[in-house]
Design a protein around this motif. Structure first.
Motif, PDB file in Angstrom:
ATOM      1  N   SER B 161     133.779  -9.782 -61.337  1.00 32.09           N
ATOM      2  CA  SER B 161     133.963 -11.206 -61.108  1.00 32.09           C
ATOM      3  C   SER B 161     134.558 -11.868 -62.339  1.00 32.09           C
ATOM      4  CB  SER B 161     132.634 -11.866 -60.755  1.00 32.09           C
ATOM      5  OG  SER B 161     131.723 -11.689 -61.812  1.00 32.09           O
ATOM      6  N   HIS B 162     134.179 -11.359 -63.514  1.00 33.77           N
ATOM      7  CA  HIS B 162     134.655 -11.997 -64.742  1.00 33.77           C
ATOM      8  C   HIS B 162     135.180 -10.955 -65.714  1.00 33.77           C
ATOM      9  CE1 HIS B 162     131.810 -15.002 -63.222  1.00 33.77           C
ATOM     10  NE2 HIS B 162     132.520 -15.892 -63.886  1.00 33.77           N
ATOM     11  N   LEU B 163     136.301 -11.270 -66.304  1.00 33.05           N
ATOM     12  CA  LEU B 163     136.735 -10.546 -67.491  1.00 33.05           C
ATOM     13  C   LEU B 163     136.586 -11.546 -68.635  1.00 33.05           C
ATOM     14  CD1 LEU B 163     138.138  -8.388 -69.193  1.00 33.05           C
ATOM     15  CD2 LEU B 163     140.313  -9.275 -68.406  1.00 33.05           C
ATOM     16  N   ILE B 164     135.718 -11.199 -69.582  1.00 24.08           N
ATOM     17  CA  ILE B 164     135.452 -12.140 -70.665  1.00 24.08           C
ATOM     18  C   ILE B 164     136.030 -11.587 -71.956  1.00 24.08           C
ATOM     19  CG2 ILE B 164     133.633 -13.166 -72.068  1.00 24.08           C
ATOM     20  CD1 ILE B 164     131.965 -13.384 -69.586  1.00 24.08           C
ATOM     21  N   ILE B 165     136.876 -12.378 -72.566  1.00 24.69           N
ATOM     22  CA  ILE B 165     137.434 -11.977 -73.854  1.00 24.69           C
ATOM     23  C   ILE B 165     136.609 -12.661 -74.933  1.00 24.69           C
ATOM     24  CG2 ILE B 165     139.502 -11.868 -75.262  1.00 24.69           C
ATOM     25  CD1 ILE B 165     139.662 -10.387 -72.560  1.00 24.69           C
ATOM     26  N   ASN B 166     136.017 -11.840 -75.772  1.00 22.51           N
ATOM     27  CA  ASN B 166     135.093 -12.361 -76.770  1.00 22.51           C
ATOM     28  C   ASN B 166     135.855 -12.788 -78.010  1.00 22.51           C
ATOM     29  OD1 ASN B 166     133.052 -12.865 -78.562  1.00 22.51           O
ATOM     30  ND2 ASN B 166     131.851 -11.064 -77.995  1.00 22.51           N
ATOM     31  N   VAL B 195     144.769  -5.808 -69.701  1.00 23.25           N
ATOM     32  CA  VAL B 195     143.366  -5.488 -69.394  1.00 23.25           C
ATOM     33  C   VAL B 195     143.008  -5.994 -68.000  1.00 23.25           C
ATOM     34  CG1 VAL B 195     140.977  -5.813 -70.086  1.00 23.25           C
ATOM     35  CG2 VAL B 195     142.734  -5.542 -71.822  1.00 23.25           C
ATOM     36  N   GLN B 196     143.500  -7.189 -67.701  1.00 27.62           N
ATOM     37  CA  GLN B 196     143.215  -7.751 -66.389  1.00 27.62           C
ATOM     38  C   GLN B 196     143.841  -6.897 -65.292  1.00 27.62           C
ATOM     39  OE1 GLN B 196     141.485  -9.514 -64.720  1.00 27.62           O
ATOM     40  NE2 GLN B 196     142.535 -10.554 -63.052  1.00 27.62           N
ATOM     41  N   ILE B 230     144.368 -17.742 -67.246  1.00 23.42           N
ATOM     42  CA  ILE B 230     143.256 -17.415 -68.146  1.00 23.42           C
ATOM     43  C   ILE B 230     142.576 -18.707 -68.557  1.00 23.42           C
ATOM     44  CG2 ILE B 230     142.671 -16.463 -70.388  1.00 23.42           C
ATOM     45  CD1 ILE B 230     145.136 -14.651 -70.111  1.00 23.42           C
ATOM     46  N   GLN B 231     141.254 -18.717 -68.509  1.00 23.18           N
ATOM     47  CA  GLN B 231     140.515 -19.915 -68.882  1.00 23.18           C
ATOM     48  C   GLN B 231     140.065 -19.796 -70.330  1.00 23.18           C
ATOM     49  OE1 GLN B 231     137.430 -20.111 -65.869  1.00 23.18           O
ATOM     50  NE2 GLN B 231     137.919 -22.268 -65.681  1.00 23.18           N
ATOM     51  N   LEU B 232     140.352 -20.818 -71.099  1.00 26.80           N
ATOM     52  CA  LEU B 232     139.880 -20.826 -72.472  1.00 26.80           C
ATOM     53  C   LEU B 232     138.607 -21.659 -72.507  1.00 26.80           C
ATOM     54  CD1 LEU B 232     140.744 -19.866 -75.313  1.00 26.80           C
ATOM     55  CD2 LEU B 232     141.695 -22.137 -75.643  1.00 26.80           C
ATOM     56  N   LEU B 268     133.142  -7.734 -67.381  1.00 30.96           N
ATOM     57  CA  LEU B 268     133.672  -6.833 -68.412  1.00 30.96           C
ATOM     58  C   LEU B 268     133.994  -7.679 -69.629  1.00 30.96           C
ATOM     59  CD1 LEU B 268     134.883  -4.085 -69.334  1.00 30.96           C
ATOM     60  CD2 LEU B 268     137.043  -4.878 -68.402  1.00 30.96           C
ATOM     61  N   CYS B 269     133.539  -7.233 -70.793  1.00 31.64           N
ATOM     62  CA  CYS B 269     133.839  -7.959 -72.024  1.00 31.64           C
ATOM     63  C   CYS B 269     134.788  -7.140 -72.873  1.00 31.64           C
ATOM     64  CB  CYS B 269     132.558  -8.208 -72.822  1.00 31.64           C
ATOM     65  SG  CYS B 269     131.572  -9.522 -72.152  1.00 31.64           S
ATOM     66  N   GLN B 270     135.739  -7.805 -73.454  1.00 30.10           N
ATOM     67  CA  GLN B 270     136.639  -7.144 -74.394  1.00 30.10           C
ATOM     68  C   GLN B 270     136.805  -8.036 -75.605  1.00 30.10           C
ATOM     69  OE1 GLN B 270     138.245  -4.158 -74.554  1.00 30.10           O
ATOM     70  NE2 GLN B 270     137.114  -3.490 -72.773  1.00 30.10           N
TER      71      GLN B 270
END
Ligand code: SF4
Ligand code: SF4
Lengths: 352, 867
Positions: B161-166, B195-196, B230-232, B268-270
């Motif tokens: 559901s979410h790809l989170i870029i840390n 990545v997406q 992409i949401q910031l 997923l976090c990257q």
């Protein structure tokens, strides 16, 4: 350059050490002490001084006996805090030896014997208080009255306070008066409103003086919450517990029960809620636990005030809940991150 | 771009940020250091395997180490140069231990290898793309260095559901990600798109703390330009918002269930650095050979961010940024909250090094002395995992591990927030680390002892069964032997027909063993699978526990496999026996070969079904490698085998060492003598040769005398009736010689069989040595029976006449022939009864005797020739 090998974290919040915490709690009592001194003379201050000296002496002596570094532990200010709290709680006219007994007992038997700071299951100040209350009930229930209501017609002078404490003052009766709680408890067959109309200790001046004392401690307590030294949970729960039970019985029987406001603003309600019940060592740890613990104290205070043998119930309420604290802790663990439900109970047979 | 809701997590602290210092200077590019030190284990999982040897020339970007199994990664040369050495060097690790590193001396040319980008990444299959990333050595650059392909591959199994870029970078002091986002905002966004593409999540979010306005603006600009979805998400500054779990809570209000992975809840976090590295790998074919690192702290004269080659020693960076070493008291790799101190300045920058903090004493003062816990609960208010640190401390101190676990010790992320706020300066995190380690150790030990117990019991049961069977067979044979002596007086051991009864149990046993083996293998397979899953899930504890179990199961299987050929009634038992008689190591090597080839075959089969699977392909190549190494090792061990086996054979009870030595001496001396004589034949006038001849003759005489002394004790046999039947002519002699050669070869084989018996005997030495004694007793009895009316040992002929010698030779030949016959007979029996150990014993005894006779024969012949 010698490189240090230290594990993380490498930085610590500066300044906020344990001694600082204790010191802040002591400072937060100052408004209350000032109001007490203004209303009831210098007895409280003298008590605090005696208590402080006794506490430091007893603590040093026992640290020596236990072979601990004296200066290091004295510096944490915890003994001093116990002394200040006891000095505040004891009536302003109690003889010096009674203060010494209470404090010495608190430091030695309620704290050092258990292994010093952090290991005492009971609130040391309240243990000392309860011991002298049980042993010397007469001086312990003798409070001073408001200047307008007592025969002396003024607050006790410094010299009178001194002589009351160190020599026994023959004219002490001219100053003393029952506290509103005491008076209300012994109103006999009077209806509530009759008692408030006729009994001196329940006159507006007396009630107001106690309300001021409570408000002063409330202010100090709010400062502590603001400094994040204590959380709101215990005091709010305790006051709420007291208020709810009081309201319940007041609604049930308005002619015999006192108003919730009376309960909240008399005796050691605020002092107990913000300074006694919040003693971190002997209370509950988790926020939920603190709520239960505080509420328990509030209810017990009402019960003791109303049906118990003593006019106020903070000391015994706190001590009783100290007993229950470990149990409460077991059943009020917070829900940790990633867990659906909080865990509770003791680990038996090694769950995962 | 709609503003996303930001949620909150419990606890957290606000330590002084100290981020401004390192952002004053622009990004720095330190020059090449004198050497680059590249640890093989820069990631979580098995260390990489070096592909280069000392002295090799490498080009920039060349692969110098490849992955070693599933959870592993590649490593590349950060610049061109020579491999100086591959050895243990101090590395940047909390333990402060050294690890194997490839050290490269740069040649200064910085010459790139030809790079192969994967620009059409959208067209290739995802597995190919993942494999490509693996080959470029991409690992998670924010945290522990988890191999990216493994993480992505694990995440692909879920609907995300979410790809989170840390991009939170919540640790004080560190600004490497901030700088990276400023410098490479476009690359970051493009990397996120890759990545997406792999993750295919419904929503892509970048979580960034509000203390990085420049980076936020830069990213917003790129996102707007690219009209990306992409949401910031700007989150308030609070440590540890950059913790994976905390960031997930902040952005999605979901919590990662304990013991699970974010992927399990579709997240997923990257890390930003990883995304940029992915982009650069795909777009330019550039492997991960450099990274952004913050150099900060009051110890630096010029704190800044640098783009630094992996392997650069910390000392190089210290001097680059004008560190005042006399002031520096602590060098922390990472941030002040979770970093660890370095004690060697030669430790290199690795893929996960985001910060070097050179702190003065004033900056990071020594911790105050620990005071008693006053249970103030400040730690609890700060704990982002909602634990009760003070209770955990209590349990840690009192070693109540169960209670500590019950209070969720293992949910502690070791963020250090509790220690930071504790007014009593209690190093809480240290206590937790210690307790966690103790609990893990205990768990491992429990697993280990469980496995050991299981294996011990299984083996004991097997051994008992075998022993009982052997005993039964022995009794049976004894009975048979007792019934027959009258009939077969002359040759009591001539039991030609194999007892039919014995072959049935053998079959039975073999079958059972095979079944056991199959079961064990299935178990191993299951365990392997679980292990791999655990690795995917990054469940570190589970991995080690499973690893143990796998090891145990493998050992079990090996044991069984070793046993199987020994018991199985193979067509050629003589061949089977020496095989199992291999030394332990060789055995292991062989099993390795077998395992590797089995695995390889399996993989190849799978690969046939699923040719795109990069994982499989990886595995295949890894396995091929493995197989090759294993085979090489086995091949190396085998020749050693022969020599190492000579020893156990020599230890045979019949010949004493000295005796044997004497024989060898004689043989040697006579050979030398012969050689000299031959040379002398060609050059009869050579005085030197003559002198040598004399010398050798003397030596031979001494050696013979020595040998004779031994022989005097040894029962030398010759039989009159045998003599009558034995043809003594030349024809027979030639034949005898050939036979002898054959017998010798057979003897060697049989010796191996004995060695095997001895090896098996490691389990039950007592029974076996008893059997040996029995066998010897029987053999001697046999001999006596055979040599009735024998001639007294004539071997020690000091000054024999030629005639006498010839006679002796003849006799000796006969004795040898007899011994050989005996050996052959025994061998035949053994062929029918392959695992009858007493037969093997007899055989070896007989063979030893044969050898002895032959040696004597040779000696006699030699002396005859020398005459
Ligand atoms: S912050 Fe320190 S002193 Fe306070 S409860 Fe936690 S561990 Fe104890
Ligand atoms: S180190 Fe562990 S216990 Fe302490 S605050 Fe962080 S998560 Fe909580």
């Amino acid at each position: 350059m010698a490189l240090l090998r230290i594990t993380s974290p490498h930085t610590h919040r500066g300044g906020r050490r344990t001694s600082w915490v204790m010191q802040m709690v002591i400072l937060a009592t100052i408004p209350g002490i000032l109001v007490q001194t203004w209303l009831f003379g210098f007895g409280t201050l003298i008590n605090i001084l005696i208590a402080a000296l006794t506490a430091i002496g007893a603590e040093a002596l026992f640290l020596k006996v236990r072979g601990r570094p004296i200066a290091f532990f004295l510096k944490d200010n915890s003994a001093l805090l116990t002394a200040v709290l006891l000095g505040i709680a004891l009536p302003p006219t109690v003889p010096w030896w009674l203060t010494v007994t209470a404090v010495a007992f608190a430091i030695i038997f309620a704290k050092q014997v258990y292994g010093g700071l952090g290991n005492n299951p009971f609130n040391p100040a309240m243990v000392g208080y309860a011991i002298v209350l049980v042993s010397f009930p007469v001086p312990m229930t003798q409070w001073l009255g408001h200047a307008d209501l007592i025969s002396a017609g003024s607050t006790m002078s410094f010299s009178d306070s001194l002589s009351a404490i160190f020599g026994g003052l023959s004219t002490v009766d001219a100053y003393t008066m029952a506290t509103p709680l005491d008076a209300f408890k012994h109103k006999g067959g009077l209806m509530s409103d009759e008692a408030f109309a006729s009994v001196t200790a329940l006159q507006a001046a007396s009630l107001n003086s106690w309300m001021w004392v409570n408000l002063a401690y409330l202010a100090g307590g709010l400062a502590l919450i603001g400094l994040r030294i204590i959380t709101w949970h215990t005091p709010v729960a305790m006051l709420a517990g007291l208020a709810v039970v009081a309201t319940f019985f007041y609604i049930l029987d308005p002619s015999n029960a006192a108003t919730p406001l009376f309960h909240l603003t008399s005796g050691a309600a605020m002092f107990g809620a913000f300074f006694i019940a919040t003693d971190p060592v002997s209370s509950c740890t988790s926020n939920r636990g603190k709520l239960v613990y505080g509420a328990g104290i509030g209810i017990l205070v009402y019960v003791i005030r109303t049906w118990g043998g003593y006019p106020d119930g903070v000391a015994f309420g706190v001590l009783l809940m100290n007993f229950a604290a470990p149990l409460i802790d077991y059943y009020t663990q917070p829900r940790a991150y990633g867990h659906k439900k909080p865990k509770s109970g003791v680990a038996i047979g090694g769950d995962k | 771009m709609s503003a996303a809701t930001v949620y909150n997590f419990h606890g957290g602290i606000h330590p002084p940020e100290n981020k401004a210092q390192s952002l004053r200077l622009p990004l720095g590019h330190p020059k090449l250091p004198e050497e680059l030190i590249l640890p093989l284990g820069q990631h979580i999982g098995q260390a990489s395997r070096p592909l280069v040897a000392v002295g090799d020339k490498v080009l920039k970007g060349q692969t110098i180490a490849i992955n070693n199994g599933f959870l592993s990664s590649f490593l590349h040369a950060p610049t061109s140069g020579t491999v100086k050495v591959i050895e243990e060097r101090p590395i940047a690790h909390p333990s402060g231990l050294a690890d194997v590193c490839i050290v490269i001396t740069p040649d200064g040319a910085d010459e790139w290898q030809e790079l192969e980008p994967l620009r059409d990444w959208q067209k290739v299959s995802k597995t190919d793309l993942l494999a490509f990333l693996a080959e470029k050595g991409i690992v998670g650059m924010g945290g522990a260095g988890f191999p990216t392909q493994v993480k992505l591959q694990g995440a692909q199994k879920h609907n995300l559901s979410h790809l989170i870029i840390n991009a939170a970078e919540c640790e004080p002091y560190i600004t490497a990600d901030d700088m990276l986002m400023r410098e490479k905002s476009l690359e970051l966004i493009l990397g996120i798109e890759i990545v997406q593409h792999l993750a295919n999540a419904q929503q892509v979010m970048i979580g960034i703390e509000d203390n990085k306005p420049t980076a936020i603006a830069a990213l917003e600009k790129v996102i707007r330009e690219r009209q990306s979805n992409i949401q910031l998400v700007v989150v308030p500054t609070k440590y540890p918002s950059g913790g994976e779990k905390q960031l997930i809570k902040l952005l999605t209000d979901q919590e990662v269930p304990t013991g699970k992975l974010p992927a399990d809840i579709g997240i997923l976090c990257q890390n930003v650095g990883t995304c940029v590295a992915i982009y650069e790998a795909v777009q330019f074919g550039r492997p991960l050979i450099s990274r952004f690192t913050t150099l900060t702290g009051d110890g630096f004269g010029a704190p800044q961010n640098v783009e630094v080659l992996l392997g650069t020693p910390v000392s190089h960076l210290l001097s680059y940024a004008d560190a005042n070493l006399s002031q520096v008291e602590r060098i922390v790799m990472g941030g002040p909250m979770m970093g660890f101190t370095l004690d060697s300045l030669s430790a290199p920058i690795v893929k996960t090094s985001n910060c070097i903090l050179a702190a003065t004493r004033k900056e990071l003062p020594l911790p105050e002395p620990e005071q008693a816990c006053i249970r103030c609960g400040m730690c609890e208010q700060a704990c982002p995992a909602s634990l009760l640190p003070q209770q955990l401390l209590w349990f840690a101190k009192s070693q109540e591990h169960e209670k500590a676990e019950h209070y969720n010790l293992f949910d502690c992320i070791e963020c250090g927030a509790c220690s930071y706020v504790c007014p009593s300066s209690i190093p809480l995190v240290q206590y937790y680390r210690h307790t966690k380690a103790a609990i893990r150790d205990a768990r491992e030990a429990a697993v280990k002892s469980d496995i050991a117990k299981q294996r011990f019991e299984a083996r004991k049961a097997r051994q008992e069964a075998e022993a009982a069977e052997k005993e039964a067979k022995r009794l049976e044979r004894q009975k048979a032997a007792a019934a027959k002596p009258a009939a077969k007086k002359a040759a009591p051991t001539k039991v030609t027909e194999a007892p039919a009864a014995s072959s049935a149990p053998v079959d039975e046993e073999t079958k059972k063993l095979k079944v056991d083996l199959a079961i064990a293998k299935a178990k191993l397979k299951k365990l392997d699978k679980a292990l791999q899953e655990a690795q995917e899930r990054q469940a570190v504890e589970e991995i080690s526990a499973l690893q143990l179990q796998v090891d145990g199961a493998t050992a079990d299987i090996k044991e069984m496999e070793a046993k199987l050929p020994a018991t199985a009634p193979v067509a050629k038992p003589k061949d089977a026996a020496p095989k199992v008689a291999l030394s332990d190591e060789a055995k292991k090597a062989k099993v390795d070969v077998a395992l590797a080839s089995t695995k390889l075959k399996k993989i190849e089969k799978q690969l046939a079904d699923d040719p795109d699977n990069a994982e499989l392909r990886d595995k295949q190549s890894a396995l091929q490698q493995e197989l090759a190494t294993a085979e090489a090792r086995f091949a190396k061990l085998q020749p050693e085998q022969a020599s190492s086996e000579a020893k156990p054979a020599a230890a045979k009870p019949v010949l004493s060492d000295d005796h044997k030595k004497a024989k060898v001496d004689v043989a040697l001396a006579s050979t030398k003598l012969k050689k000299v004589e031959k040379q002398l034949g060609e050059d009869p006038d050579n005085a030197e040769l003559k002198a040598k001849q004399a010398e050798f003759q003397a030596a031979l005489a001494t050696a013979q005398a020595e040998l004779a002394k031994f022989e005097a004790h040894a029962p030398v046999t010759a039989k009159p009736e045998a003599k009558a039947t034995a043809p003594a002519d030349d024809e027979a002699l030639r034949k005898l010689k050939i036979d002898t050669a054959i017998a010798k070869a057979a003897l060697k084989k049989a010796e191996k069989a004995l060695a095997h018996a001895q090896e098996i005997g490691a389990d039950n030495v007592d029974t076996l040595s008893q059997q040996v004694d029995e066998a010897r007793g029987r053999a001697e009895a046999l001999e006596q029976a055979l040599t009735k009316g024998e001639v007294p040992p004539p071997a020690a002929a000091p000054k024999a006449e030629v005639n006498q010698l010839a006679e002796q030779i003849k006799q000796q030949k006969i004795a040898a022939a007899l011994a050989k016959a005996q050996v052959n007979k025994l061998k035949k029996q053994l062929a029918q009864q392959p695992e009858a150990e007493d037969l093997q014993q007899q055989l070896s005894v007989a063979e030893a005797k044969q050898q002895e006779e032959e040696a004597k024969l040779e000696q006699l012949t030699n002396s005859q020739e020398n005459r």
